[in-house]
Design a protein around this motif. Structure first.
Motif, PDB file in Angstrom:
ATOM      1  N   UNK A 187      35.698  44.056  31.993  1.00 28.48           N
ATOM      2  CA  UNK A 187      34.501  43.313  32.412  1.00 28.48           C
ATOM      3  C   UNK A 187      34.528  42.929  33.879  1.00 28.48           C
ATOM      4  N   UNK A 188      35.669  42.425  34.336  1.00 33.46           N
ATOM      5  CA  UNK A 188      35.818  42.018  35.740  1.00 33.46           C
ATOM      6  C   UNK A 188      37.147  42.559  36.245  1.00 33.46           C
ATOM      7  N   UNK A 189      37.227  42.820  37.519  1.00 35.84           N
ATOM      8  CA  UNK A 189      38.520  43.244  38.083  1.00 35.84           C
ATOM      9  C   UNK A 189      38.328  43.930  39.408  1.00 35.84           C
ATOM     10  N   UNK A 190      39.410  44.068  40.127  1.00 36.50           N
ATOM     11  CA  UNK A 190      39.341  44.736  41.421  1.00 36.50           C
ATOM     12  C   UNK A 190      40.712  45.178  41.879  1.00 36.50           C
ATOM     13  N   UNK A 191      40.720  45.815  43.036  1.00 37.96           N
ATOM     14  CA  UNK A 191      41.977  46.318  43.590  1.00 37.96           C
ATOM     15  C   UNK A 191      41.908  46.218  45.104  1.00 37.96           C
ATOM     16  N   UNK A 192      42.976  45.690  45.695  1.00 39.20           N
ATOM     17  CA  UNK A 192      43.109  45.745  47.153  1.00 39.20           C
ATOM     18  C   UNK A 192      44.053  46.897  47.474  1.00 39.20           C
ATOM     19  N   UNK A 193      43.597  47.793  48.318  1.00 34.38           N
ATOM     20  CA  UNK A 193      44.389  48.969  48.703  1.00 34.38           C
ATOM     21  C   UNK A 193      44.870  48.753  50.129  1.00 34.38           C
ATOM     22  N   UNK A 194      46.166  48.841  50.316  1.00 34.03           N
ATOM     23  CA  UNK A 194      46.746  48.628  51.651  1.00 34.03           C
ATOM     24  C   UNK A 194      47.282  49.957  52.147  1.00 34.03           C
TER      25      UNK A 194
END
Ligand code: PLP
Length: 376
Positions: A187-194
């Motif tokens: 339902x909700x979520x994300x990703x930080x890509x470095x």
């Protein structure tokens, strides 16, 4: 009523979520969380990814990471979701909106340089509908002016630009796993890509409430303490387990969406050739991910009529975004640089058709028939 979206669910998620629930650790960075991050690092070829509770929060982390100070300027399109701007405005940045291209609806790379001032700190291209912005041009501008590039790749997972995954092209990038995206972590979520290794150490601290807890867990320090600004940017293990069930099927989920997208395109090609509507443009060096099928009507009046016609046929089609520079907060926290040639005009005529993973052929054909009946 044919819905606009149905959250992706493959069936794989169920067993993983149950396994996570029964495990002894259900907070962030447990087994599934780490498995997901390794999957992204392998597939993106980047040194570090960090799951977050949303793409919004990944963008907020990016703003803290580049040390946005009051009155720093950040360049981005106005035709985007509020989070692209909010993340930087929250830290006091002035948002500088630049017009979009009429073909991809992405930031017009030829207009960026004129909007740069001594206060400019970053460029945030949005890969609209999973179609890449011109990253060669944008990265060249960034190198010339010493600016950060943060890709808002909320809609971009599994799409590529010149053979490279969206999200792997700037210093940092953010994905969304909201239920409306191609992949969801429940339902909700994300990703930080470095992609820039120099950012990793501080990113881990910011994500762990400003503490060096990640180092403590790896045995690198014998106690952890408050060392920097930060917040709580970890999703739970249950969310990661849900996402893992989808990563296992990333290729087939994408292929299924693309099949629906291609069927829509084929069904309306003749209407485009006849000048009745405009379909998405996919530049030759972009492979998209079937995130969104949109069409552009002649104008707002025609779009309003088409939306009403589809509704009468029990089909929910939608539009977005109200350009941020015309919104009350956009006027307060931002300014539009140059002429609004396409942002408002294109946003007023764009309409998105229902599209989801597993959409049945019959349902898709009902949408096609209803659109075609309107243009008859
Ligand atoms: C371009 C863009 N940026 C950011 C976001 C925010 O994503 P999330 O809901 O995961 O915070 C979205 C979500 O719709 C989006 O489309």
């Amino acid at each position: 009523m044919i819905p606009f979206n149905t959250p992706p669910h493959t069936g794989n998620e169920d067993a993983h979520v149950l396994a996570a629930m029964k495990s002894s650790k259900i907070s962030g960075d447990a087994r599934y969380g780490l498995m997901c991050q390794e999957w992204f690092e392998r597939n993106l070829g980047c040194p570090k990814t960090l799951l977050t509770p949303s793409c919004t929060q990944a963008l907020e982390m990016a703003a803290i990471l580049i040390d946005i100070q009051p009155d720093d300027e950040v360049i981005m399109p106005s035709y985007t979701f509020v989070s692209t701007a909010n993340a930087f405005a929250l830290r006091g940045a002035k948002i500088v909106f630049v017009d979009i291209r009429s073909d991809t609806l992405n930031l017009d790379e030829t207009l960026i340089e004129a909007a740069i001032t001594p206060r400019t700190k970053a460029i945030v291209p949005v890969h609209y509908a999973g179609v890449a912005s011109d990253m060669v041009a944008i990265n060249a501008i960034s190198a010339r002016h010493g600016l950060f590039v943060i890709e808002d790749a909320a809609q971009g997972m599994m799409a590529t630009y010149q053979g490279k995954p969206l999200g792997s092209l700037g210093h940092m990038a953010a994905y969304s796993f909201h239920e409306t995206k191609n992949f969801t972590s429940g339902g909700e979520g994300g990703l930080l890509i470095l992609n820039d290794g120099r950012l990793i150490h501080r990113a881990e601290i910011i994500r762990e409430k400003g503490t060096n807890r990640s180092q403590f867990f790896r045995g690198m320090v014998d106690k952890y303490t408050w060392v920097d600004l930060g917040s709580s940017y970890l999703p739970s293990e249950i969310q990661a387990a849900y996402l893992w069930g989808q990563l296992e099927m990333a290729e087939s989920i994408t292929a299924n969406r693309l099949a629906t997208w291609n069927a829509y395109k084929e069904a309306f090609d003749d209407l485009e050739a006849a000048g009745r509507l405009v379909l998405p443009t996919i530049p030759g060096d972009c492979q998209h991910n079937g995130h969104m099928f949109y069409m552009k009507c002649q104008d707002l009046v025609e779009r309003t009529a088409l939306l009403a016609h589809l509704k009468q046929n029990d089909i929910l089609a939608v539009f977005h975004y109200v350009p941020l520079h015309t919104a009350p907060a956009g006027q307060k926290y931002g300014r539009f640089h140059g002429e609004d040639r396409y942002t408002t005009a294109e946003s007023e005529r764009l309409l998105r058709l229902p599209l989801w993973y597993g959409m049945e052929e019959d349902t898709r054909n009902r949408v096609i028939d209803a659109v075609r009946a309107f243009f008859k």
